[in-house]
Design an enzyme around this catalytic site. Structure first.
Site, mmCIF file in Angstrom:
data_model
loop_
_atom_site.group_PDB
_atom_site.id
_atom_site.type_symbol
_atom_site.label_atom_id
_atom_site.label_comp_id
_atom_site.label_asym_id
_atom_site.label_seq_id
_atom_site.Cartn_x
_atom_site.Cartn_y
_atom_site.Cartn_z
ATOM 1 C CB SER A 179 -1.092 13.072 -1.577
ATOM 2 O OG SER A 179 -1.445 12.234 -2.649
ATOM 3 C CG HIS A 212 -3.280 6.607 -9.481
ATOM 4 N ND1 HIS A 212 -2.009 7.144 -9.481
ATOM 5 C CD2 HIS A 212 -3.630 6.489 -8.166
ATOM 6 C CE1 HIS A 212 -1.623 7.337 -8.224
ATOM 7 N NE2 HIS A 212 -2.581 6.961 -7.418
ATOM 8 C CB CYS A 224 -6.871 2.763 -4.336
ATOM 9 S SG CYS A 224 -7.550 4.411 -4.054
ATOM 10 C CB CYS A 244 6.072 10.072 3.580
ATOM 11 S SG CYS A 244 4.585 9.329 2.929
ATOM 12 C CB CYS A 289 0.852 4.019 0.467
ATOM 13 S SG CYS A 289 -0.623 4.438 1.355
ATOM 14 C CB SER A 308 -3.764 9.766 -5.995
ATOM 15 O OG SER A 308 -2.781 9.975 -5.011
ATOM 16 C CB CYS A 327 -7.154 3.953 3.654
ATOM 17 S SG CYS A 327 -7.773 5.231 2.526
ATOM 18 N N GLY A 335 -3.884 6.367 4.661
ATOM 19 C CA GLY A 335 -5.116 7.114 4.861
ATOM 20 C C GLY A 335 -5.361 8.195 3.835
ATOM 21 C CD GLU A 336 -8.069 11.285 0.564
ATOM 22 O OE1 GLU A 336 -7.291 10.611 -0.134
ATOM 23 O OE2 GLU A 336 -8.140 12.519 0.469
ATOM 24 C CB CYS A 367 -3.454 1.376 -2.336
ATOM 25 S SG CYS A 367 -2.796 2.133 -0.841
ATOM 26 C CD GLU A 400 3.000 2.022 6.488
ATOM 27 O OE1 GLU A 400 3.354 0.932 6.971
ATOM 28 O OE2 GLU A 400 2.703 2.185 5.305
HETATM 29 N N1 SAH Z 1 -5.018 8.754 0.058
HETATM 30 C C1 SAH Z 1 -4.091 9.741 -0.421
HETATM 31 C C2 SAH Z 1 -2.828 9.735 0.361
HETATM 32 C C3 SAH Z 1 -2.012 8.455 0.201
HETATM 33 S S1 SAH Z 1 -0.731 8.911 -0.821
HETATM 34 C C4 SAH Z 1 -3.853 9.551 -1.912
HETATM 35 O O1 SAH Z 1 -4.248 8.518 -2.429
HETATM 36 O O2 SAH Z 1 -3.334 10.452 -2.558
HETATM 37 C C5 SAH Z 1 -0.042 7.503 -1.333
HETATM 38 C C6 SAH Z 1 0.313 7.606 -2.791
HETATM 39 O O3 SAH Z 1 1.004 6.412 -3.125
HETATM 40 C C7 SAH Z 1 -0.918 7.664 -3.661
HETATM 41 O O4 SAH Z 1 -0.671 8.360 -4.854
HETATM 42 C C8 SAH Z 1 -1.125 6.192 -3.952
HETATM 43 O O5 SAH Z 1 -1.911 6.003 -5.067
HETATM 44 C C9 SAH Z 1 0.308 5.740 -4.147
HETATM 45 N N2 SAH Z 1 0.504 4.304 -3.957
HETATM 46 C C10 SAH Z 1 -0.248 3.435 -3.255
HETATM 47 N N3 SAH Z 1 0.251 2.203 -3.337
HETATM 48 C C11 SAH Z 1 1.381 2.286 -4.099
HETATM 49 C C12 SAH Z 1 2.361 1.346 -4.537
HETATM 50 N N4 SAH Z 1 2.281 0.081 -4.194
HETATM 51 N N5 SAH Z 1 3.364 1.791 -5.319
HETATM 52 C C13 SAH Z 1 3.468 3.092 -5.647
HETATM 53 N N6 SAH Z 1 2.584 4.031 -5.259
HETATM 54 C C14 SAH Z 1 1.545 3.628 -4.487
#
Ligand code: SAH
Length: 330
Positions: free
Chosen positions: A178, A203, A108, A97, A319, A201, A104, A149-150, A111, A83
């Site tokens: 990211s 968190h 996490c 985006c 995401c 990220s 992935c 994905g990462e 996510c 997506e």
């Molecule tokens: N894997 C990479 C790229 C994905 S970025 C990374 O983690 O940075 C997606 C971003 O959205 C990340 O910061 C992730 O932690 C955040 N994210 C994932 N699920 C989310 C949600 N339900 N609400 C808000 N942010 C979310």
């Protein structure tokens, strides 16, 4: 557009190599098919339309939020879901985006993508086809690799795609990758030439909490990750964006604000607090008030933070959400 297939097809027809660049330039400027490529001979346009699919992705589903955010769900030619999102801001910015993988491999816990099965890395063409789709909707100027994905685990393809984004109007300075904190990838990005922005990220401000919500932290703990981010900053002289998703009762307390302010040097990091998009996981997002008091606590401790404007919540734009919900077909 599968560039290799395009080049092979042109070579078989003994067409000059510059035809591939011509076709790419049309696509990058938002053409919707070979038919529009008026500097290519008509028979060639027809043959290309037969032999080389204009996109490596099939659009399965597209929704537009009441705030103008567009989210597209695609399938790759081997049926993997991915997506991409187009965000439209009041100041005229148009940011996309992009996904770097289908699913992935990291898990996490908050996510939606992390709860899907990992499919595979995307090719540079599959990454660019997400961008080209959005470019056909309107001109673009910013890009973030914050989709599924990462990106650091597929960095060759991500960098190859990023170096072609300027043809679509998106400079490398306006492109951000990211990461969960995948140290070898951060190191490589630090060493690489294009001035692409790094976003982390984070968190959680402690290893104990971070490992609980982001298992990858066991492999690359906070100190190592921040050391790599500092090297990226030293090399490129650009602020590193830190994302911090606000989870009620998990990482939004006063103690965490204090720890976070201690951890992040404001001359290197720009902190962005992210309201959580509910995904059916065990977490709830922090309330607006909780986010505001967290922000004030940080400010008291000397760290300024911005709160991300919520976009596309009515269309599951977080995401992995659309793909994970199994939305498909018109
Ligand atoms: N894997 C990479 C790229 C994905 S970025 C990374 O983690 O940075 C997606 C971003 O959205 C990340 O910061 C992730 O932690 C955040 N994210 C994932 N699920 C989310 C949600 N339900 N609400 C808000 N942010 C979310």
């Amino acid at each position: 557009m599968d560039r290799r297939l395009l080049e092979e097809t042109l070579a078989e027809r003994h067409e000059p190599a510059y035809r591939a660049s011509q076709a790419w330039e049309w696509a990058a400027r938002g053409a919707s098919g070979y038919g529009e490529m008026t500097n290519l001979p008509q028979p060639l346009r027809e043959q290309l339309a037969e032999r080389v699919p204009f996109s490596t992705l099939e659009l399965e589903h597209e929704v537009e939020s009441s705030d103008g955010t567009v989210k597209a769900l695609f399938a790759t030619l081997d049926g993997r879901p991915i997506e991409a999102v187009l965000m439209r801001y009041g100041d005229g910015r148009r940011s996309i985006c992009l996904s770097s993988q289908s699913g992935c491999p990291l898990t996490c816990s908050f996510c939606a993508t992390g709860s899907m099965r990992f499919g595979r890395n995307l090719s540079a063409d599959e990454i660019l086809d997400q961008a080209l789709h959005m470019r056909r909707i309107e001109p673009l100027d910013h890009c973030v690799f914050m989709g599924m994905g990462e990106p650091m685990m597929n960095l060759d393809a991500v960098l190859e795609a990023a170096t072609r984004l300027p043809d679509l109007g998106i400079s490398n300075r306006h492109t951000a990758i990211s990461t969960v904190g995948w140290v070898p990838g951060i190191e490589r990005l630090a060493e690489s030439e294009p001035p692409i922005r790094l976003a982390l990220s984070l968190h959680a401000p402690t290893d104990e909490l971070r490992s609980r919500i982001m298992p990858v932290n066991e492999r690359y703990p906070i100190t190592e990750v921040l050391a790599a981010c500092r090297r990226h900053h030293a090399r490129h002289g650009r602020m590193v964006f830190v994302e911090y998703v606000m989870l009620a009762g998990v990482n939004d307390g006063g103690e965490q604000a204090r720890d976070l302010a201690r951890l992040l040097d404001p001359s290197i990091y720009k902190l962005n607090l992210i309201p959580y998009n509910p995904t059916g996981s065990a977490y709830e997002g922090s309330s607006r008030n909780a986010i505001e008091s967290f922000r004030l606590r940080l400010a008291d401790a000397g760290l300024r933070a911005t709160v991300r404007v919520v976009r596309g919540r009515d269309i599951d734009a977080a995401c992995g959400q659309l793909a994970a919900s199994g939305a498909s077909g018109p």
